[in-house]
Design a protein around this motif. Structure first.
Motif, PDB file in Angstrom:
ATOM      1  N   ILE A  26      14.675  15.436 -30.312  1.00  0.00           N
ATOM      2  CA  ILE A  26      14.162  15.254 -28.948  1.00  0.00           C
ATOM      3  C   ILE A  26      12.644  15.059 -28.975  1.00  0.00           C
ATOM      4  CG2 ILE A  26      13.835  16.399 -26.724  1.00  0.00           C
ATOM      5  CD1 ILE A  26      16.638  17.674 -27.206  1.00  0.00           C
ATOM      6  N   ILE A  27      11.943  15.851 -29.787  1.00  0.00           N
ATOM      7  CA  ILE A  27      10.488  15.685 -29.899  1.00  0.00           C
ATOM      8  C   ILE A  27      10.166  14.273 -30.408  1.00  0.00           C
ATOM      9  CG2 ILE A  27       8.430  16.441 -31.180  1.00  0.00           C
ATOM     10  CD1 ILE A  27       9.588  19.308 -31.019  1.00  0.00           C
ATOM     11  N   ASP A  28      10.910  13.828 -31.426  1.00  0.00           N
ATOM     12  CA  ASP A  28      10.678  12.486 -31.987  1.00  0.00           C
ATOM     13  C   ASP A  28      10.856  11.389 -30.938  1.00  0.00           C
ATOM     14  OD1 ASP A  28      10.211  13.522 -34.451  1.00  0.00           O
ATOM     15  OD2 ASP A  28      12.158  12.973 -35.316  1.00  0.00           O
ATOM     16  N   GLN A  29      11.786  11.593 -30.010  1.00  0.00           N
ATOM     17  CA  GLN A  29      12.119  10.540 -29.050  1.00  0.00           C
ATOM     18  C   GLN A  29      11.617  10.858 -27.646  1.00  0.00           C
ATOM     19  OE1 GLN A  29      16.318   8.922 -30.221  1.00  0.00           O
ATOM     20  NE2 GLN A  29      16.142  11.023 -30.952  1.00  0.00           N
ATOM     21  N   ALA A  30      10.641  11.760 -27.570  1.00  0.00           N
ATOM     22  CA  ALA A  30      10.173  12.239 -26.262  1.00  0.00           C
ATOM     23  C   ALA A  30       9.744  11.087 -25.353  1.00  0.00           C
ATOM     24  CB  ALA A  30       9.020  13.233 -26.452  1.00  0.00           C
ATOM     25  N   GLU A  31       9.035  10.118 -25.926  1.00  0.00           N
ATOM     26  CA  GLU A  31       8.550   9.013 -25.095  1.00  0.00           C
ATOM     27  C   GLU A  31       9.709   8.220 -24.489  1.00  0.00           C
ATOM     28  OE1 GLU A  31       5.682   6.485 -26.960  1.00  0.00           O
ATOM     29  OE2 GLU A  31       5.593   5.131 -25.225  1.00  0.00           O
ATOM     30  N   HIS A  32      10.714   7.924 -25.313  1.00  0.00           N
ATOM     31  CA  HIS A  32      11.875   7.166 -24.818  1.00  0.00           C
ATOM     32  C   HIS A  32      12.621   7.967 -23.748  1.00  0.00           C
ATOM     33  CE1 HIS A  32      11.472   4.099 -27.893  1.00  0.00           C
ATOM     34  NE2 HIS A  32      11.319   5.062 -28.785  1.00  0.00           N
ATOM     35  N   ILE A  33      12.804   9.251 -23.994  1.00  0.00           N
ATOM     36  CA  ILE A  33      13.519  10.090 -23.039  1.00  0.00           C
ATOM     37  C   ILE A  33      12.755  10.130 -21.718  1.00  0.00           C
ATOM     38  CG2 ILE A  33      14.314  12.450 -22.547  1.00  0.00           C
ATOM     39  CD1 ILE A  33      14.591  12.775 -25.655  1.00  0.00           C
ATOM     40  N   TYR A  34      11.448  10.319 -21.827  1.00  0.00           N
ATOM     41  CA  TYR A  34      10.608  10.372 -20.621  1.00  0.00           C
ATOM     42  C   TYR A  34      10.741   9.079 -19.824  1.00  0.00           C
ATOM     43  CZ  TYR A  34       6.633  11.348 -17.616  1.00  0.00           C
ATOM     44  OH  TYR A  34       5.842  11.592 -16.523  1.00  0.00           O
ATOM     45  N   ASN A  35      10.601   7.954 -20.525  1.00  0.00           N
ATOM     46  CA  ASN A  35      10.555   6.675 -19.814  1.00  0.00           C
ATOM     47  C   ASN A  35      11.882   6.287 -19.161  1.00  0.00           C
ATOM     48  OD1 ASN A  35       7.844   6.374 -20.395  1.00  0.00           O
ATOM     49  ND2 ASN A  35       8.188   5.131 -22.218  1.00  0.00           N
ATOM     50  N   ARG A  36      12.969   6.925 -19.549  1.00  0.00           N
ATOM     51  CA  ARG A  36      14.261   6.614 -18.937  1.00  0.00           C
ATOM     52  C   ARG A  36      14.747   7.688 -17.968  1.00  0.00           C
ATOM     53  NH1 ARG A  36      16.919   2.256 -21.528  1.00  0.00           N
ATOM     54  NH2 ARG A  36      18.333   2.485 -19.777  1.00  0.00           N
ATOM     55  N   SER A  37      14.251   8.922 -18.100  1.00  0.00           N
ATOM     56  CA  SER A  37      14.901  10.026 -17.388  1.00  0.00           C
ATOM     57  C   SER A  37      13.989  10.997 -16.638  1.00  0.00           C
ATOM     58  CB  SER A  37      15.725  10.867 -18.368  1.00  0.00           C
ATOM     59  OG  SER A  37      16.572  10.053 -19.130  1.00  0.00           O
ATOM     60  N   VAL A  56       0.849  -1.196   0.000  1.00  0.00           N
ATOM     61  CA  VAL A  56       0.000   0.000   0.000  1.00  0.00           C
ATOM     62  C   VAL A  56       0.882   1.243   0.000  1.00  0.00           C
ATOM     63  CG1 VAL A  56      -1.744   1.280   1.268  1.00  0.00           C
ATOM     64  CG2 VAL A  56      -1.832  -1.219   1.213  1.00  0.00           C
ATOM     65  N   LEU A  57       1.907   1.224   0.851  1.00  0.00           N
ATOM     66  CA  LEU A  57       2.823   2.361   0.911  1.00  0.00           C
ATOM     67  C   LEU A  57       3.484   2.629  -0.434  1.00  0.00           C
ATOM     68  CD1 LEU A  57       4.799   2.133   4.265  1.00  0.00           C
ATOM     69  CD2 LEU A  57       3.415   4.041   3.414  1.00  0.00           C
ATOM     70  N   ALA A  58       3.927   1.537  -1.072  1.00  0.00           N
ATOM     71  CA  ALA A  58       4.601   1.690  -2.360  1.00  0.00           C
ATOM     72  C   ALA A  58       3.643   2.296  -3.383  1.00  0.00           C
ATOM     73  CB  ALA A  58       5.113   0.347  -2.853  1.00  0.00           C
ATOM     74  N   LEU A  59       2.393   1.847  -3.348  1.00  0.00           N
ATOM     75  CA  LEU A  59       1.404   2.380  -4.283  1.00  0.00           C
ATOM     76  C   LEU A  59       1.151   3.858  -4.020  1.00  0.00           C
ATOM     77  CD1 LEU A  59      -1.350  -0.366  -4.530  1.00  0.00           C
ATOM     78  CD2 LEU A  59       0.151   0.471  -6.341  1.00  0.00           C
ATOM     79  N   THR A  60       1.027   4.214  -2.745  1.00  0.00           N
ATOM     80  CA  THR A  60       0.766   5.601  -2.381  1.00  0.00           C
ATOM     81  C   THR A  60       1.923   6.480  -2.836  1.00  0.00           C
ATOM     82  OG1 THR A  60      -0.222   4.682  -0.411  1.00  0.00           O
ATOM     83  CG2 THR A  60      -0.006   7.065  -0.486  1.00  0.00           C
ATOM     84  N   ALA A  61       3.156   5.993  -2.594  1.00  0.00           N
ATOM     85  CA  ALA A  61       4.318   6.785  -2.953  1.00  0.00           C
ATOM     86  C   ALA A  61       4.371   7.013  -4.464  1.00  0.00           C
ATOM     87  CB  ALA A  61       5.593   6.100  -2.491  1.00  0.00           C
ATOM     88  N   SER A  62       4.026   5.967  -5.228  1.00  0.00           N
ATOM     89  CA  SER A  62       4.156   6.141  -6.670  1.00  0.00           C
ATOM     90  C   SER A  62       3.009   6.977  -7.236  1.00  0.00           C
ATOM     91  CB  SER A  62       4.239   4.786  -7.370  1.00  0.00           C
ATOM     92  OG  SER A  62       3.024   4.096  -7.219  1.00  0.00           O
ATOM     93  N   ALA A  63       1.963   7.184  -6.449  1.00  0.00           N
ATOM     94  CA  ALA A  63       0.848   7.990  -6.940  1.00  0.00           C
ATOM     95  C   ALA A  63       1.168   9.485  -6.926  1.00  0.00           C
ATOM     96  CB  ALA A  63      -0.407   7.720  -6.106  1.00  0.00           C
ATOM     97  N   CYS A  64       2.112   9.906  -6.079  1.00  0.00           N
ATOM     98  CA  CYS A  64       2.478  11.322  -6.118  1.00  0.00           C
ATOM     99  C   CYS A  64       3.615  11.519  -7.107  1.00  0.00           C
ATOM    100  CB  CYS A  64       2.922  11.875  -4.769  1.00  0.00           C
ATOM    101  SG  CYS A  64       2.761  10.799  -3.372  1.00  0.00           S
ATOM    102  N   GLY A  65       3.806  12.756  -7.505  1.00  0.00           N
ATOM    103  CA  GLY A  65       4.890  13.023  -8.437  1.00  0.00           C
ATOM    104  C   GLY A  65       4.479  12.595  -9.829  1.00  0.00           C
ATOM    105  N   PRO A  66       5.362  12.867 -10.777  1.00  0.00           N
ATOM    106  CA  PRO A  66       5.011  12.583 -12.163  1.00  0.00           C
ATOM    107  C   PRO A  66       4.865  11.090 -12.397  1.00  0.00           C
ATOM    108  CG  PRO A  66       7.102  13.794 -11.995  1.00  0.00           C
ATOM    109  CD  PRO A  66       6.710  13.367 -10.625  1.00  0.00           C
ATOM    110  N   SER A  67       4.022  10.716 -13.339  1.00  0.00           N
ATOM    111  CA  SER A  67       3.845   9.329 -13.704  1.00  0.00           C
ATOM    112  C   SER A  67       5.126   8.804 -14.331  1.00  0.00           C
ATOM    113  CB  SER A  67       2.708   9.223 -14.707  1.00  0.00           C
ATOM    114  OG  SER A  67       2.758   7.975 -15.329  1.00  0.00           O
ATOM    115  N   ASP A  68       5.356   7.482 -14.197  1.00  0.00           N
ATOM    116  CA  ASP A  68       6.552   6.954 -14.849  1.00  0.00           C
ATOM    117  C   ASP A  68       6.260   6.535 -16.289  1.00  0.00           C
ATOM    118  OD1 ASP A  68       5.078   4.794 -14.108  1.00  0.00           O
ATOM    119  OD2 ASP A  68       6.665   3.804 -12.974  1.00  0.00           O
ATOM    120  N   GLU A  69       5.019   6.647 -16.742  1.00  0.00           N
ATOM    121  CA  GLU A  69       4.675   6.291 -18.120  1.00  0.00           C
ATOM    122  C   GLU A  69       4.361   7.549 -18.922  1.00  0.00           C
ATOM    123  OE1 GLU A  69       4.714   3.390 -19.562  1.00  0.00           O
ATOM    124  OE2 GLU A  69       5.196   2.246 -17.748  1.00  0.00           O
ATOM    125  N   PHE A  70       4.934   7.646 -20.106  1.00  0.00           N
ATOM    126  CA  PHE A  70       4.739   8.844 -20.913  1.00  0.00           C
ATOM    127  C   PHE A  70       3.268   9.064 -21.264  1.00  0.00           C
ATOM    128  CE2 PHE A  70       5.180  11.190 -25.070  1.00  0.00           C
ATOM    129  CZ  PHE A  70       5.595  12.387 -24.500  1.00  0.00           C
TER     130      PHE A  70
END
Ligand code: HEC
Length: 114
Positions: A72-83, A6-20
């Motif tokens: 960068i625009i072309d690869q935005a999803e890849h950049i987001y998902n790694r960084s 539950v804690l892990a889920l709560t923590a991941s709910a704040c802040g930006p999503s990890d999926e583009f």
């Protein structure tokens, strides 16, 4: 459900999503641009391995270069998902951008990397 889960889920709910696909651009938009943020961020943290001109790429795949705004625009999803935000696998360290910078990257990319 164990409480640590539950804690892990709560923590991941704040802040930006990890999926583009779920990345959120603020309603008021962003003041971040390629000129005032994106170029500097990518040059400082990524391009010493990923730049097309780099000979010693330290394993960075040749298909992933971030030389200009369009690439960068072309690869935005890849950049987001790694960084961006909580995604911290790139750069591989040790001189990683701090959390604020990763959150700014998340916002900028979510808004279409203007
Ligand atoms: C020290 C060198 C280095 C730096 C700095 C670096 N990378 Fe990488 N990058 C790599 C290596 C090595 C790989 C291949 C292994 C892997 O995918 O983890 C890679 C792979 C990638 C990939 C491809 C993943 C895939 O789907 O195959 C992306 C996207 C990426 N990096 C983005 C970035 C971004 C964005 C930055 C800056 C925030 C960055 N990298 C900084 C070395 C680096």
């Amino acid at each position: 459900m164990p409480s640590f889960f539950v804690l892990a889920l709560t923590a991941s709910a704040c802040g930006p999503s990890d999926e583009f696909e779920e990345a959120i651009c603020p309603e008021e938009g962003t003041d971040l641009t390629y000129e005032n943020f994106g170029k500097t961020f990518m040059d400082r943290h990524c391009q010493y391995c990923h730049g097309s001109w780099v000979e010693e790429r330290r394993g960075a795949p040749g298909a992933y270069t971030f030389d200009d705004h369009d690439s960068i625009i072309d690869q935005a999803e890849h950049i987001y998902n790694r960084s961006a935000g909580d995604n911290t696998s790139m750069p591989p360290g040790p001189d990683d951008p701090d959390v604020e910078e990763r959150d700014m990257l998340a916002e900028w990319l979510a808004c279409g990397a203007p």
